[in-house]
Motif scaffolding. Structure first.
Motif, mmCIF file in Angstrom:
data_model
loop_
_atom_site.group_PDB
_atom_site.id
_atom_site.type_symbol
_atom_site.label_atom_id
_atom_site.label_comp_id
_atom_site.label_asym_id
_atom_site.label_seq_id
_atom_site.Cartn_x
_atom_site.Cartn_y
_atom_site.Cartn_z
ATOM 1 N N LEU A 8 30.808 45.258 41.271
ATOM 2 C CA LEU A 8 31.683 44.210 41.785
ATOM 3 C C LEU A 8 32.413 44.730 43.014
ATOM 4 O O LEU A 8 33.024 45.790 42.983
ATOM 5 C CB LEU A 8 32.707 43.805 40.712
ATOM 6 N N SER A 10 35.504 44.816 45.303
ATOM 7 C CA SER A 10 36.931 44.534 45.136
ATOM 8 C C SER A 10 37.670 45.015 46.375
ATOM 9 O O SER A 10 37.113 45.755 47.187
ATOM 10 C CB SER A 10 37.468 45.252 43.889
ATOM 11 N N ALA A 42 26.728 37.390 41.866
ATOM 12 C CA ALA A 42 27.155 36.807 40.587
ATOM 13 C C ALA A 42 25.985 36.265 39.777
ATOM 14 O O ALA A 42 25.945 36.426 38.556
ATOM 15 C CB ALA A 42 28.195 35.716 40.830
ATOM 16 N N TYR A 53 32.858 40.403 34.661
ATOM 17 C CA TYR A 53 32.708 40.234 36.105
ATOM 18 C C TYR A 53 33.582 39.072 36.584
ATOM 19 O O TYR A 53 34.338 39.186 37.543
ATOM 20 C CB TYR A 53 31.232 39.992 36.412
ATOM 21 N N ARG A 54 33.494 37.950 35.853
ATOM 22 C CA ARG A 54 34.268 36.761 36.214
ATOM 23 C C ARG A 54 35.766 37.037 36.111
ATOM 24 O O ARG A 54 36.544 36.666 36.995
ATOM 25 C CB ARG A 54 33.895 35.588 35.305
ATOM 26 N N GLN A 57 36.962 39.244 38.972
ATOM 27 C CA GLN A 57 37.069 38.437 40.197
ATOM 28 C C GLN A 57 38.336 37.589 40.162
ATOM 29 O O GLN A 57 39.044 37.470 41.165
ATOM 30 C CB GLN A 57 35.847 37.526 40.356
#
Length: 165
Positions: A8, A10, A42, A53-54, A57
């Protein structure tokens, strides 16, 4: 059991997310860009990691302050796991000291052991060890680096309060 992995992007760099169908096992900052690892789109995140992951985010998008993902951490001593279990009680916008955590565990002499356990936390951000600071208010130790710890605390600062629970 197969372990899945995703990456991910960030504001603090790439995060490696690992887990199984039973839950999340690790969220770690990548030490440095390698050029060969990129963020996982995604739509390509393995099913068992989609919720983590969601939620990550959403956290970075200021839409989430409390994580609720299943975990399947298979590392750590019994003491480390006790320390890690206390971390989510230090909610968004709050900090606690290593001494506060040791006292929560009815072991006020274990301040250094709490610090060492914090440094081995396998679920960065999810189990918010960045919110644990020195008793004097100083930022001390963070496996992801003090600059990331400072960033995370500043990110949460609009409602930051220095008190436990």
């Amino acid at each position: 059991m197969n372990e899945a992995r995703a990456f991910l992007s960030s504001p603090l760099g790439l995060l490696a997310i690992q887990g199984t169908e039973d839950g999340l096992r690790a969220v770690q900052f990548l030490a440095a860009p390698t050029g060969t690892v990129t963020a996982t789109p995604a739509h390509q995140v393995p099913g068992c990691l989609q919720e983590a992951y969601r939620q990550l985010q959403a956290y970075f998008g200021r839409e989430l302050q409390e994580f609720s993902v299943a975990t399947d951490v298979v590392v750590g001593t019994g003491f480390q796991q006790l320390v890690w279990a206390t971390l989510p009680a230090v909610t968004y916008g709050r900090t606690a000291s290593y001494l506060d955590i040791a006292r929560q565990l009815d072991n006020p002499g274990a301040v250094r052991a709490v610090g060492a356990a914090n440094g081995q936390n396998p679920l960065a951000i999810i189990w918010p060890c960045h919110r644990i600071i020195g008793a004097n208010g100083q930022l001390t130790g963070y496996a992801g680096g003090l600059s990331r710890k400072r960033w995370l605390l500043d990110f949460e600062r609009p409602s930051l309060q220095t008190s436990l629970f």
